[in-house]
Design a protein around this motif. Structure first.
Motif, PDB file in Angstrom:
ATOM      1  N   LEU A   1       0.827  -1.211   0.000  1.00  0.00           N
ATOM      2  CA  LEU A   1       0.000   0.000   0.000  1.00  0.00           C
ATOM      3  C   LEU A   1       0.862   1.262   0.000  1.00  0.00           C
ATOM      4  N   LEU A   2       2.001   1.202   0.662  1.00  0.00           N
ATOM      5  CA  LEU A   2       2.884   2.378   0.667  1.00  0.00           C
ATOM      6  C   LEU A   2       3.468   2.657  -0.711  1.00  0.00           C
ATOM      7  N   HIS A   3       3.658   1.633  -1.518  1.00  0.00           N
ATOM      8  CA  HIS A   3       4.296   1.808  -2.824  1.00  0.00           C
ATOM      9  C   HIS A   3       3.314   1.839  -3.990  1.00  0.00           C
ATOM     10  N   ASN A   4       2.019   1.766  -3.706  1.00  0.00           N
ATOM     11  CA  ASN A   4       1.014   1.846  -4.761  1.00  0.00           C
ATOM     12  C   ASN A   4       0.001   2.917  -4.367  1.00  0.00           C
ATOM     13  N   PRO A   5       0.150   4.133  -4.903  1.00  0.00           N
ATOM     14  CA  PRO A   5      -0.710   5.247  -4.482  1.00  0.00           C
ATOM     15  C   PRO A   5      -2.200   5.008  -4.720  1.00  0.00           C
ATOM     16  N   GLU A   6      -2.531   4.337  -5.812  1.00  0.00           N
ATOM     17  CA  GLU A   6      -3.945   4.099  -6.123  1.00  0.00           C
ATOM     18  C   GLU A   6      -4.594   3.168  -5.095  1.00  0.00           C
ATOM     19  N   LYS A   7      -3.920   2.060  -4.792  1.00  0.00           N
ATOM     20  CA  LYS A   7      -4.452   1.128  -3.790  1.00  0.00           C
ATOM     21  C   LYS A   7      -4.456   1.759  -2.396  1.00  0.00           C
ATOM     22  N   ARG A   8      -3.443   2.574  -2.112  1.00  0.00           N
ATOM     23  CA  ARG A   8      -3.375   3.254  -0.810  1.00  0.00           C
ATOM     24  C   ARG A   8      -4.557   4.201  -0.653  1.00  0.00           C
ATOM     25  N   ARG A   9      -4.883   4.930  -1.702  1.00  0.00           N
ATOM     26  CA  ARG A   9      -6.010   5.864  -1.651  1.00  0.00           C
ATOM     27  C   ARG A   9      -7.320   5.123  -1.424  1.00  0.00           C
ATOM     28  N   GLU A  10      -7.511   3.985  -2.115  1.00  0.00           N
ATOM     29  CA  GLU A  10      -8.724   3.179  -1.936  1.00  0.00           C
ATOM     30  C   GLU A  10      -8.805   2.628  -0.511  1.00  0.00           C
ATOM     31  N   ALA A  11      -7.692   2.136   0.010  1.00  0.00           N
ATOM     32  CA  ALA A  11      -7.677   1.590   1.374  1.00  0.00           C
ATOM     33  C   ALA A  11      -7.934   2.694   2.398  1.00  0.00           C
ATOM     34  N   GLU A  12      -7.393   3.876   2.145  1.00  0.00           N
ATOM     35  CA  GLU A  12      -7.613   4.994   3.069  1.00  0.00           C
ATOM     36  C   GLU A  12      -9.078   5.400   3.089  1.00  0.00           C
ATOM     37  N   ILE A  13      -9.691   5.444   1.937  1.00  0.00           N
ATOM     38  CA  ILE A  13     -11.114   5.789   1.868  1.00  0.00           C
ATOM     39  C   ILE A  13     -11.946   4.746   2.603  1.00  0.00           C
ATOM     40  N   ARG A  14     -11.636   3.468   2.391  1.00  0.00           N
ATOM     41  CA  ARG A  14     -12.358   2.387   3.075  1.00  0.00           C
ATOM     42  C   ARG A  14     -12.187   2.474   4.588  1.00  0.00           C
ATOM     43  N   GLU A  15     -10.981   2.750   5.015  1.00  0.00           N
ATOM     44  CA  GLU A  15     -10.677   2.729   6.445  1.00  0.00           C
ATOM     45  C   GLU A  15     -11.142   3.981   7.168  1.00  0.00           C
ATOM     46  N   MET A  16     -11.129   5.121   6.495  1.00  0.00           N
ATOM     47  CA  MET A  16     -11.443   6.385   7.152  1.00  0.00           C
ATOM     48  C   MET A  16     -12.891   6.837   6.928  1.00  0.00           C
ATOM     49  N   ASP A  17     -13.676   6.053   6.228  1.00  0.00           N
ATOM     50  CA  ASP A  17     -15.079   6.374   5.989  1.00  0.00           C
ATOM     51  C   ASP A  17     -15.800   6.516   7.332  1.00  0.00           C
ATOM     52  N   GLU A  18     -16.638   7.544   7.470  1.00  0.00           N
ATOM     53  CA  GLU A  18     -17.306   7.816   8.748  1.00  0.00           C
ATOM     54  C   GLU A  18     -18.155   6.635   9.218  1.00  0.00           C
ATOM     55  N   ARG A  19     -18.848   6.020   8.306  1.00  0.00           N
ATOM     56  CA  ARG A  19     -19.701   4.883   8.677  1.00  0.00           C
ATOM     57  C   ARG A  19     -18.856   3.726   9.196  1.00  0.00           C
ATOM     58  N   ASN A  20     -17.770   3.434   8.512  1.00  0.00           N
ATOM     59  CA  ASN A  20     -16.890   2.344   8.953  1.00  0.00           C
ATOM     60  C   ASN A  20     -16.236   2.649  10.295  1.00  0.00           C
ATOM     61  N   VAL A  21     -15.847   3.898  10.507  1.00  0.00           N
ATOM     62  CA  VAL A  21     -15.250   4.295  11.790  1.00  0.00           C
ATOM     63  C   VAL A  21     -16.283   4.143  12.909  1.00  0.00           C
ATOM     64  N   TYR A  22     -17.520   4.564  12.647  1.00  0.00           N
ATOM     65  CA  TYR A  22     -18.580   4.429  13.647  1.00  0.00           C
ATOM     66  C   TYR A  22     -18.842   2.960  13.961  1.00  0.00           C
ATOM     67  N   ILE A  23     -18.932   2.122  12.941  1.00  0.00           N
ATOM     68  CA  ILE A  23     -19.160   0.689  13.146  1.00  0.00           C
ATOM     69  C   ILE A  23     -18.021   0.082  13.950  1.00  0.00           C
ATOM     70  N   GLN A  24     -16.811   0.471  13.658  1.00  0.00           N
ATOM     71  CA  GLN A  24     -15.651  -0.052  14.378  1.00  0.00           C
ATOM     72  C   GLN A  24     -15.682   0.363  15.847  1.00  0.00           C
ATOM     73  N   ARG A  25     -16.000   1.605  16.124  1.00  0.00           N
ATOM     74  CA  ARG A  25     -16.054   2.080  17.510  1.00  0.00           C
ATOM     75  C   ARG A  25     -17.152   1.372  18.303  1.00  0.00           C
TER      76      ARG A  25
END
Length: 143
Positions: free
Chosen positions: A65-89
């Motif tokens: 993920l560190l060496h592939n900007p496109e995949k990193r951006r997708e993973a960041e969006i998935r991980e930092m999405d408000e709904r996903n953060v709320y579900i995780q908490r």
């Protein structure tokens, strides 16, 4: 904290876990020599191998993920999405509550059969509560 920093921290944690797994395997061979602890050989060897495998997978995932900007951006969006953060908490909160409750119930049931197991489970519960208190106070100070 930026997503890239999180990935680098995950890599560091993976390296530490990898070293712990190697240490477990080395300890397993040391315990194999002692007759009193022969039963622990397979436990430490298998556990160490599992930790090594999981930490290697986490390290290489973060590395890719560190060496592939496109995949990193997708993973960041998935991980930092408000709904996903709320579900995780909410999930973590429910997990902690259930874990403490089940450990307490287990200690009360174990008291009927084996007092040592009861006291161990109560000690685990106390350690979990102390850790929860420390983490909560650290998070309060930070945020």
């Amino acid at each position: 904290m930026s997503f890239e920093k999180r990935l680098k921290l995950r890599q560091i944690a993976a390296v530490i876990c990898f070293l712990a797994g190697v240490g477990m395997i080395l300890l397993s061979f040391r315990l194999e020599e002692q007759e009193n602890f022969l039963y622990l050989h397979s436990y430490y060897c298998g556990g160490g191998g599992g930790i090594i495998g999981a930490s290697a997978a986490n390290f290489f995932r973060a590395h890719s993920l560190l060496h592939n900007p496109e995949k990193r951006r997708e993973a960041e969006i998935r991980e930092m999405d408000e709904r996903n953060v709320y579900i995780q908490r909410v999930s973590y909160s429910i997990f902690v509550t259930l874990s403490l409750l089940l450990t307490c119930v287990g200690s009360f049931v174990a008291a009927l059969f084996n007092p040592l197991v009861c006291f161990v489970l109560l000690a685990v519960t106390v350690c979990q509560l102390i850790l929860l208190l420390l983490v909560t106070s650290a998070v309060r100070r930070r945020y």
